[in-house]
Design an enzyme around this catalytic site. Structure first.
Site, PDB file in Angstrom:
ATOM      1  N   GLY A 178       0.806  -1.212   0.000  1.00  0.00           N
ATOM      2  CA  GLY A 178       0.000   0.000   0.000  1.00  0.00           C
ATOM      3  C   GLY A 178       0.837   1.258   0.000  1.00  0.00           C
ATOM      4  N   ASP A 179       1.796   1.355   0.934  1.00  0.00           N
ATOM      5  CA  ASP A 179       2.658   2.542   0.991  1.00  0.00           C
ATOM      6  C   ASP A 179       4.124   2.128   1.108  1.00  0.00           C
ATOM      7  OD1 ASP A 179       2.509   1.533   3.525  1.00  0.00           O
ATOM      8  OD2 ASP A 179       2.292   3.469   4.530  1.00  0.00           O
ATOM      9  N   GLU A 180       4.464   0.983   0.501  1.00  0.00           N
ATOM     10  CA  GLU A 180       5.835   0.480   0.535  1.00  0.00           C
ATOM     11  C   GLU A 180       6.409   0.425  -0.879  1.00  0.00           C
ATOM     12  OE1 GLU A 180       6.896  -2.836   3.204  1.00  0.00           O
ATOM     13  OE2 GLU A 180       4.738  -2.948   3.616  1.00  0.00           O
TER      14      GLU A 180
END
Length: 358
Positions: free
Chosen positions: A250-252
């Protein structure tokens, strides 16, 4: 038409002969061209044939050179190859038939296999060929084949384009346009293989966004998508064409930097990325600020680099950055120990703290 016509060769007969054999030549015993078919006149130019001698207009190339009418007569019944001396120098094929009563020679010429080029060079149409000549049908078949081949080539191009697009989609993150996990795995395998063979080493960076959950919780998923696309733009701006930048969660994000093994270079890249991420953003009139934590490792730290081990070590360095307060970069070392967690709970607010390298 030049020269006196024999009694059995009337003007009408010559015209009708031109309909049956539009590329004939009537050559007088003196070598002068007395008459020519309409197509041959069009190819050579009527002015060039008018009053000219055969050997001034044509080169005889096969079966043997000829310079006199006697030489030419001896080639009766044989296949000739001649070429225009002037202009397009079109190649022609033909055969000689002697006329009765010492009236000279009749030569019937054709274009042979070069007919397509001749039609193009001399702007011929089906009216320039005898109605019984299969050349026109062959030309239609040639054009039809060319059209079919062109369409097949266009179809193959469309199929190749569609396949390439499908392959690109299969390797691309739909939201950000970055590489996805599948593309990362392939790129990492190539990088590890190259480094294992003693070629170019590489750095591996694992980036996790800070305060991203707060953006999603307070401004909604549309704002989160907006932030992720801006993150992708920052990563593209701070990397090179040969680098691999992938969104793996997701936010990596994970980055492969070929040729970057010096800790100072790796740290400089990480700092620029974090600074870019901390630039304030505005979504629908509301500010949303994030930062990023980075863990990095380099292939030169391993006797034989392994993809899974490097990913784990970069992840360890990432958690070290997180525990030191976020907005930081840490480069893995064999003696790295995770510090005490100094992170504050993520709260919606003005953004992340300053960046630093551990």
């Amino acid at each position: 038409m030049n020269g006196a016509l024999p009694a059995d060769m009337t003007t009408m007969a010559v015209r009708e002969l031109g309909r049956l054999m539009p590329m004939f030549l009537w050559i007088a015993p003196t070598g002068q061209i007395c008459a020519a078919g309409p197509t041959l006149s069009k190819v050579c130019g009527a002015g060039l044939l008018s009053g000219a001698r055969f050997f001034d207009v044509f080169d005889l190339t096969k079966p043997s050179p000829a310079a006199t009418m006697a030489d030419l007569a001896r080639l009766t019944g044989q296949r000739l190859q001649v070429r225009l001396r002037h202009g397009a120098r079109t190649a022609l094929r033909g055969q000689i038939v002697p006329l009765a009563g010492q009236d000279g020679l009749l030569v019937n010429l054709s274009f042979g296999i070069a007919v397509a080029e001749a039609v193009r060079d001399h702007r011929l149409t089906d009216a320039d060929f005898a109605t019984t000549d299969l050349t026109v049908e062959l030309l239609y078949l040639t054009e039809a084949k060319a059209a079919v081949m062109e369409e097949l080539a266009a179809l193959n191009h469309r199929l190749d384009t569609a396949r390439n697009a499908a392959e690109a989609r299969a390797l691309t993150d739909a939201l950000t346009g970055l590489a996805n996990r599948r593309a990362l795995a392939a790129a990492l395998a190539r990088a590890v293989d190259a480094a294992s063979r003693g070629r170019r080493g590489f750095a591996l960076l694992h980036l996790d966004l800070d305060l991203f959950k707060a953006v999603n919780d307070t401004l909604g998923h549309a704002a989160g998508d907006f932030v992720l696309t801006r993150v992708a733009a920052v990563l593209r701006a701070e990397t090179r064409k040969q680098d691999t930048v992938a969104r793996v969660g997701g936010d990596e994000f994970v980055l492969i930097l070929p040729g970057q093994v010096d800790p100072a270079q790796i740290d400089a890249v990480a700092r620029r990325i974090i600074e870019g991420l901390e630039t304030p953003l505005v979504f629908e009139g509301r500010p949303c600020r994030i930062s990023g934590s980075i863990g990095a490792t380099a292939s030169c730290l391993y006797p034989v680099p392994e993809a899974d081990r490097m990913l784990n070590d970069a992840d360890t360095a990432l958690y070290a950055s997180k525990r030191r307060g976020r907005g930081r970069a840490t480069i893995y070392a064999p003696d790295l120990r995770l510090p005490e967690d100094r992170r504050a709970p993520e709260q919606p607010g003005p953004g992340a703290g300053g960046s630093g390298a551990g």
